[in-house]
Design a protein around this motif. Structure first.
Motif, short mmCIF file in Angstrom:
data_model
loop_
_atom_site.label_atom_id
_atom_site.label_comp_id
_atom_site.label_asym_id
_atom_site.label_seq_id
_atom_site.Cartn_x
_atom_site.Cartn_y
_atom_site.Cartn_z
N UNK A 128 37.92 42.66 -24.97
CA UNK A 128 38.00 41.36 -25.68
C UNK A 128 37.25 40.19 -25.01
N UNK A 129 37.62 40.37 -23.50
CA UNK A 129 37.50 39.02 -22.86
C UNK A 129 35.95 39.11 -22.55
N UNK A 182 33.61 40.25 -24.12
CA UNK A 182 32.83 40.06 -25.25
C UNK A 182 32.65 38.50 -25.67
N UNK A 183 33.92 37.88 -25.29
CA UNK A 183 34.23 36.48 -25.53
C UNK A 183 33.26 35.88 -24.85
N UNK A 184 33.15 36.32 -23.49
CA UNK A 184 32.16 35.53 -22.48
C UNK A 184 30.90 35.39 -22.96
N UNK A 200 34.31 32.99 -32.69
CA UNK A 200 35.09 34.25 -33.33
C UNK A 200 34.35 34.85 -34.52
N UNK A 209 31.40 36.71 -32.90
CA UNK A 209 31.43 38.14 -32.48
C UNK A 209 31.64 39.04 -33.57
N UNK A 210 31.85 38.57 -34.77
CA UNK A 210 32.21 39.41 -35.88
C UNK A 210 30.63 39.75 -36.34
N UNK A 243 29.18 42.44 -34.16
CA UNK A 243 29.71 43.53 -34.63
C UNK A 243 29.10 44.35 -35.58
N UNK A 301 34.49 41.16 -39.56
CA UNK A 301 34.59 41.05 -38.28
C UNK A 301 36.31 41.00 -38.07
N UNK A 352 37.41 42.22 -34.77
CA UNK A 352 36.60 41.46 -33.62
C UNK A 352 37.08 40.28 -33.55
N UNK A 353 37.36 39.42 -34.72
CA UNK A 353 37.98 38.34 -34.70
C UNK A 353 39.51 38.23 -34.01
N UNK A 384 40.61 40.23 -31.71
CA UNK A 384 40.29 40.24 -30.21
C UNK A 384 39.73 39.07 -29.55
N UNK A 385 38.67 38.53 -30.17
CA UNK A 385 37.99 37.63 -29.75
C UNK A 385 38.91 36.37 -29.50
N UNK A 386 39.87 35.92 -30.33
CA UNK A 386 40.58 34.76 -30.43
C UNK A 386 41.60 34.61 -29.51
N UNK A 387 42.10 35.77 -29.01
CA UNK A 387 43.02 36.04 -27.92
C UNK A 387 42.43 35.51 -26.63
N UNK A 388 41.37 35.18 -26.40
CA UNK A 388 40.85 34.82 -25.19
C UNK A 388 41.17 33.33 -24.76
N UNK A 389 41.50 32.49 -25.69
CA UNK A 389 41.65 31.24 -25.42
C UNK A 389 43.25 30.81 -25.10
N UNK A 426 38.72 29.08 -21.80
CA UNK A 426 38.49 30.60 -21.72
C UNK A 426 38.38 30.83 -20.06
N UNK A 427 38.83 31.77 -19.57
CA UNK A 427 38.67 32.25 -18.20
C UNK A 427 38.07 33.23 -17.60
N UNK A 428 37.10 33.19 -16.60
CA UNK A 428 36.51 34.39 -16.13
C UNK A 428 36.49 34.36 -14.66
#
Lengths: 444, 191
Positions: free
Chosen positions: A5-6, A8-10, A25, A28-29, A32, B12, B15-16, B18-23, B49-51
């Motif tokens: 997830x992380x 993909x978000x980046x 969000x 990302x959908x 997919x 999605x 995916x939605x 999963x993605x939104x957990x990042x913030x 968001x952190x990487x």
């Protein structure tokens, strides 16, 4: 493929940091959703022209491109224009109408794209040439100049033509640009993009229509049917279509009064630029007749075709240079940004030999070496900058660039002189304060 | 576009989530570390968001406005975190780069990520975290033609680059949070 997830978000943010208009969000959908369709692509990340829309069928195999003898003998008598009448649109109930609809949609996006070059003078110049070549079909073709540093132009079935800035950099005169414009108009008149689309639909049926449907909703499907529908590209028709378009091209350009003898030359230049790098060559050979074969055919046609006005035909070098001149620096800089150094080096050497505003070319050649930064590249850059300064039209930035290398080498006197020369030549520079600050900080 | 959004939303659900957990939330009013090498003291709250050593902060979403932090970039590293989907050709920071080369590094990164029409409006020296750094203002556009504005500040300390850039849609979103971004950028400390 499951992407954590992380990560993909980046990636989403990476694209979205500069692109599009949805929230993270939602995209990302979208990604997919597109995945299964994109999986049909055969192109790899290393494909030198991955946006060209080279044809693939849904199994992932390349669509056969050489479908046998087209009956073309290389004689000008083979090329007659009769397929499409001026102003004609396909009947609303036909297959072709749906192709046009998709293309119309793509055109609306293209008109507002961030990389569109909107300079009215340059657009008028290229559009006028297209008009001259297209004759009665002038009103059916709309030209968009896009800032993409590749040798390419594309033609959609609905008459949308995209001219890449990299083509403008590579043509040396009007007649050479006319060669490619005429070639693209040839594709249009012969409806090659529709022919190929239909061929692909016939072969792949169900999924193909599904893809057309999704494409119509605005989901880009690179390398598949929607690309074929929207973009008939120099890089994507089969060999027979290319030969045919070459033939039409020579006929059309000569009819518009341009010298057809320039047609083989633009391919000759490209051949020299590609050099022996297998990577850059494979892409062209995939869909195009071998360049030598193409040149032979074009030469034969050029000898045969009647030229409007009866003379040798217009070459138009001075006019072409004048039209391009306001964009020359950015065309060269965009070429450097491709980071395809060996090829760019060969191209720049050819442009320097050609002699048009060589000061600007030398400067960008230096920038290319400085950006690459391999062993010895700084010296090559300095030599190129020095060569640039020998021309009256050397861009002021040459002196700034040279100053940077001197500064890094601790040659403070030389750095200070170079920077000062930059400010003297460009007192309005946006970085003047910074440069003056740097000069102040340089010891002796 | 509406249809695209609808399709994207429909397809999605997973995916939605999963993605939104990042913030995560950055609460305004107290100092916070960025990438283990910088500290800032935001007055308002942001989503981040952190990487690793990179963070993106936003109020309305990163397309509309965002602050990118690259905290202590070392020789050979990039200005943006790389994963499977970012281009492999992103340029690298090199020790000894001049100020102008750092602006070029940022420009080339942006262009590789899909930006176009990048232009620097102004570049000038500035003291950042008590050290001599510089600041530049710029404009660019997305591939789709959305016009954006930006400011960036950079400072070098012990051969590492500390870089902060605020960008946003020229219309409304950039000016809306510019004072907040300036406040954050003005509070940068190097750890």
């Amino acid at each position: 493929m499951i992407i954590p997830a992380k990560s993909r978000l980046w990636s989403t943010v990476a694209v979205f940091a500069v692109a599009v208009g949805l929230t993270a969000c939602q995209t990302t959908g979208g990604d997919a959703y597109r995945a299964p369709i994109n999986a049909a692509k055969t192109q790899t990340a290393d494909d030198p022209d991955k946006d060209s829309g080279a044809p693939t069928d849904v199994s992932g195999d390349s669509v056969a491109r050489d479908d046998g003898d087209s009956g073309i003998t290389g004689s000008i008598d083979d090329y007659r224009i009769e397929d499409l009448s001026p102003g004609e649109r396909p009947d609303i109930s036909s297959d072709e109408a749906s192709v046009w609809m998709i293309a119309d949609r793509a055109e609306r996006r293209a008109a507002n794209a961030g990389n569109a070059i909107k300079d009215p003078a340059l657009n008028a110049y290229v559009s006028d040439m297209v008009c001259k070549i297209a004759g009665d079909y002038c009103d059916d073709i709309r030209v968009y100049i896009v800032r993409v540093p590749d040798f390419n132009a594309t033609m959609s079935p609905n008459g949308m033509m995209s001219v890449y800035s990299g083509l403008l950099l590579r043509a040396r005169n009007e007649a050479q640009l006319a060669t490619v414009l005429s070639h693209e108009i040839g594709h249009y008149l012969r409806r090659h993009s529709y022919q190929r689309m239909k061929d692909t639909i016939d072969k792949t049926n169900g999924l193909a229509f599904f893809q057309v449907f999704t494409a119509a909703l605005g989901v880009p499907v690179v390398g598949s049917i929607a690309t074929i529908a929207t973009v008939g590209s120099l890089a994507s028709f089969g060999r027979d279509s290319e030969r045919e378009a070459d033939g039409y091209g020579v006929l059309l350009m000569a009819r518009a009064g341009f010298s057809p003898h320039e047609a083989p030359k633009i391919w000759e230049n490209l051949d020299a630029e590609l050099g022996d790098t297998p990577r850059s060559r494979s892409f062209f050979y995939a869909s195009h007749p071998a360049i030598s074969e193409r040149q032979t055919m074009l030469r034969a046609l050029a000898d045969e075709v009647p030229i409007a006005g009866g003379g040798p035909g217009r070459i138009g070098t001075e006019e072409y240079r004048e039209a391009l001149s306001p964009h020359w620096e950015s065309l060269l800089a965009d070429e450097v940004s491709k980071r395809d150094y060996e090829r760019t080096e060969r191209l720049f050497d050819a442009l320097i030999a050609d002699g048009f505003r060589a000061g600007a070319v030398y400067y960008q050649k230096g920038e290319m070496y400085r950006q690459r930064g391999d062993e010895g590249d700084e010296d090559l850059a300095l030599a190129a900058y020095h060569a640039a300064t020998q021309f009256i039209d050397a861009p002021p930035e040459v002196f700034r660039a040279r100053g940077q290398i001197f500064q890094r080498r601790g040659l403070n006197v030389e750095a200070r002189e170079s920077y000062a020369e930059y400010i003297r030549r460009n007192p309005e520079a946006t970085d003047r304060k910074m440069i003056e600050f740097v000069i102040g900080g340089l010891g002796s | 576009m509406k249809k695209l959004v609808r399709i994207a939303a429909l397809a999605s659900v997973l995916a939605l989530a999963a993605a939104c957990q990042g913030y995560t939330l950055v609460k305004g009013g107290s100092p916070v570390e960025v990438g283990n090498a910088m500290k800032v003291s935001p007055e308002r709250s942001w989503s981040k968001l952190t990487s690793g050593k990179y963070e993106i902060w936003t109020v309305d979403g990163p397309i509309l406005q965002q602050i990118l932090f690259a905290s202590g970039v070392e020789d050979g590293e990039k200005l943006f975190p790389t994963d499977a989907q970012t281009p492999k050709t992103l340029p690298e920071f090199k020790k000894g780069m001049t100020e102008l080369e750092i602006t070029e590094l940022y420009r080339d990164t942006l262009v590789q990520l899909g930006g176009t029409q990048f232009e620097i409006q102004e570049i000038a020296p500035k003291t950042i975290a008590g050290k001599q750094g510089f600041r530049f203002e710029f404009t660019f556009a997305t591939k789709e033609g959305l016009q954006k504005n930006g400011i960036a500040e950079a400072v070098l300390a012990e051969d590492k680059l500390y870089f902060v850039a605020y960008t946003g849609a020229k219309l409304h979103y950039y000016p809306k949070n510019l004072p907040d971004a300036e406040q954050v950028m003005g509070s940068v400390e190097i750890l």
